[in-house]
Write a protein that holds these residues in place. Structure first.
Motif, PDB file in Angstrom:
ATOM      1  N   PRO A   4       0.719  -1.165   0.133  1.00  0.00           N
ATOM      2  CA  PRO A   4      -0.025  -0.007   0.147  1.00  0.00           C
ATOM      3  C   PRO A   4       0.932   1.293  -0.045  1.00  0.00           C
ATOM      4  CG  PRO A   4      -0.887  -1.392   1.655  1.00  0.00           C
ATOM      5  CD  PRO A   4       0.594  -2.102   1.117  1.00  0.00           C
ATOM      6  N   ASN A   5       0.346   2.252  -0.798  1.00  0.00           N
ATOM      7  CA  ASN A   5       0.987   3.542  -0.853  1.00  0.00           C
ATOM      8  C   ASN A   5       0.348   4.549   0.321  1.00  0.00           C
ATOM      9  OD1 ASN A   5       0.664   2.658  -3.748  1.00  0.00           O
ATOM     10  ND2 ASN A   5       2.679   3.779  -3.723  1.00  0.00           N
ATOM     11  N   TYR A   6      -0.850   4.215   0.646  1.00  0.00           N
ATOM     12  CA  TYR A   6      -1.423   5.128   1.671  1.00  0.00           C
ATOM     13  C   TYR A   6      -2.476   4.274   2.390  1.00  0.00           C
ATOM     14  CZ  TYR A   6      -4.380   8.898   3.033  1.00  0.00           C
ATOM     15  OH  TYR A   6      -4.933   9.688   3.843  1.00  0.00           O
ATOM     16  N   VAL A 102      -8.813   2.807   4.957  1.00  0.00           N
ATOM     17  CA  VAL A 102      -8.825   2.692   3.609  1.00  0.00           C
ATOM     18  C   VAL A 102      -7.462   2.684   3.085  1.00  0.00           C
ATOM     19  CG1 VAL A 102      -9.128   4.448   1.569  1.00  0.00           C
ATOM     20  CG2 VAL A 102     -10.602   4.668   3.658  1.00  0.00           C
ATOM     21  N   THR A 103      -7.134   1.533   2.171  1.00  0.00           N
ATOM     22  CA  THR A 103      -5.837   1.260   1.619  1.00  0.00           C
ATOM     23  C   THR A 103      -6.018   1.524   0.244  1.00  0.00           C
ATOM     24  OG1 THR A 103      -5.840  -0.386   3.473  1.00  0.00           O
ATOM     25  CG2 THR A 103      -4.033  -0.452   1.702  1.00  0.00           C
ATOM     26  N   HIS A 104      -4.838   2.318  -0.135  1.00  0.00           N
ATOM     27  CA  HIS A 104      -4.726   2.596  -1.746  1.00  0.00           C
ATOM     28  C   HIS A 104      -3.399   2.165  -2.220  1.00  0.00           C
ATOM     29  CE1 HIS A 104      -5.809   5.801  -4.940  1.00  0.00           C
ATOM     30  NE2 HIS A 104      -5.205   4.722  -5.359  1.00  0.00           N
ATOM     31  N   GLU A 105      -3.450   1.117  -2.916  1.00  0.00           N
ATOM     32  CA  GLU A 105      -2.264   0.515  -3.567  1.00  0.00           C
ATOM     33  C   GLU A 105      -1.924   0.820  -5.195  1.00  0.00           C
ATOM     34  OE1 GLU A 105      -2.387  -3.980  -2.040  1.00  0.00           O
ATOM     35  OE2 GLU A 105      -4.299  -3.366  -2.321  1.00  0.00           O
ATOM     36  N   GLY A 106      -0.959   0.953  -5.452  1.00  0.00           N
ATOM     37  CA  GLY A 106      -0.776   1.152  -6.847  1.00  0.00           C
ATOM     38  C   GLY A 106      -0.442   2.618  -7.356  1.00  0.00           C
ATOM     39  N   ILE A 107      -0.330   3.614  -6.311  1.00  0.00           N
ATOM     40  CA  ILE A 107      -0.496   5.075  -6.666  1.00  0.00           C
ATOM     41  C   ILE A 107       1.080   5.431  -7.248  1.00  0.00           C
ATOM     42  CG2 ILE A 107      -0.543   7.358  -5.867  1.00  0.00           C
ATOM     43  CD1 ILE A 107      -2.006   6.094  -3.304  1.00  0.00           C
ATOM     44  N   ALA A 116      -3.154  11.519  -1.342  1.00  0.00           N
ATOM     45  CA  ALA A 116      -3.411  11.541   0.029  1.00  0.00           C
ATOM     46  C   ALA A 116      -4.258  12.810   0.448  1.00  0.00           C
ATOM     47  CB  ALA A 116      -1.824  11.492   0.809  1.00  0.00           C
ATOM     48  N   ASP A 117      -4.030  13.848   0.074  1.00  0.00           N
ATOM     49  CA  ASP A 117      -4.792  14.911   0.376  1.00  0.00           C
ATOM     50  C   ASP A 117      -6.359  14.782   0.102  1.00  0.00           C
ATOM     51  OD1 ASP A 117      -4.831  18.002   1.378  1.00  0.00           O
ATOM     52  OD2 ASP A 117      -5.723  18.081  -0.711  1.00  0.00           O
ATOM     53  N   GLY A 118      -6.853  14.494  -0.724  1.00  0.00           N
ATOM     54  CA  GLY A 118      -8.123  13.937  -1.543  1.00  0.00           C
ATOM     55  C   GLY A 118      -8.575  12.854  -0.405  1.00  0.00           C
ATOM     56  N   TRP A 119      -8.015  11.935  -0.058  1.00  0.00           N
ATOM     57  CA  TRP A 119      -8.470  11.025   0.742  1.00  0.00           C
ATOM     58  C   TRP A 119      -8.774  11.686   2.194  1.00  0.00           C
ATOM     59  CZ3 TRP A 119     -11.075   7.155  -0.430  1.00  0.00           C
ATOM     60  CH2 TRP A 119     -10.780   6.357  -1.567  1.00  0.00           C
ATOM     61  N   LEU A 120      -7.726  12.486   2.585  1.00  0.00           N
ATOM     62  CA  LEU A 120      -8.064  12.854   3.888  1.00  0.00           C
ATOM     63  C   LEU A 120      -9.240  13.901   3.889  1.00  0.00           C
ATOM     64  CD1 LEU A 120      -6.563  13.336   6.649  1.00  0.00           C
ATOM     65  CD2 LEU A 120      -5.365  15.147   5.897  1.00  0.00           C
ATOM     66  N   ARG A 121      -9.247  14.692   2.967  1.00  0.00           N
ATOM     67  CA  ARG A 121     -10.590  15.645   2.705  1.00  0.00           C
ATOM     68  C   ARG A 121     -12.085  14.736   2.731  1.00  0.00           C
ATOM     69  NH1 ARG A 121      -9.382  21.037   0.900  1.00  0.00           N
ATOM     70  NH2 ARG A 121      -6.929  21.458   0.889  1.00  0.00           N
TER      71      ARG A 121
END
Length: 147
Positions: A4-6, A102-107, A116-121
């Protein structure tokens, strides 16, 4: 996928049903998406739309375990050269709260800060909306002008 990247974790005072529905229901997106996007569902895909009606993102469900796990693609249509990546939403019941991971892979590395900013918001908007019933969009109108 790669590691995961995030990863984002938060606790939300809501039921599993409410959180599950908010993540999957196209009509809910506008209440918490940081860019105030709308969405429509076509089969197993949520299609995100900018205020001008242009398509910004496709999120196709690839694994669904009701109320506990949702895995989708993240297909940015605003920049077709960015490759599709993968999102996993894990929901755990904690009584009056749900733990959402929330786990985002392949960024792509050069996109990580923006993503990351979009997810946080968006996830803080989701939390606020589910806990208060009031829409919460943590973007600003100029975001569309910059895009």
């Amino acid at each position: 996928m790669t590691k995961p990247n995030y990863i984002l974790q938060t606790y939300i005072r809501c039921s599993q049903d409410a959180l599950w529905d908010a993540l999957r229901d196209a009509d809910s997106i506008v209440h918490y998406d940081f860019m105030s996007q709308t969405a429509k569902r076509t089969g197993d895909t949520l299609i995100y739309l900018a205020p001008d009606g242009s398509t910004t993102l496709h999120a196709t469900e690839i694994e669904v375990t009701p109320k506990s796990k949702l895995v989708t693609t993240f297909e940015p249509k605003w920049a077709p050269d960015i490759p599709t990546s993968r999102i996993t939403y894990d929901i755990e019941d904690h009584g009056d709260f749900c733990k959402l991971t929330v786990t985002h892979e392949g960024i792509e590395p050069d996109q990580l800060d923006e993503v990351a900013d979009g997810w946080l918001r968006s996830m803080h908007g989701l939390k606020t909306w589910l806990e208060t019933g009031k829409p919460a969009n943590f973007g600003n109108p100029e975001m569309w002008e910059e895009a």
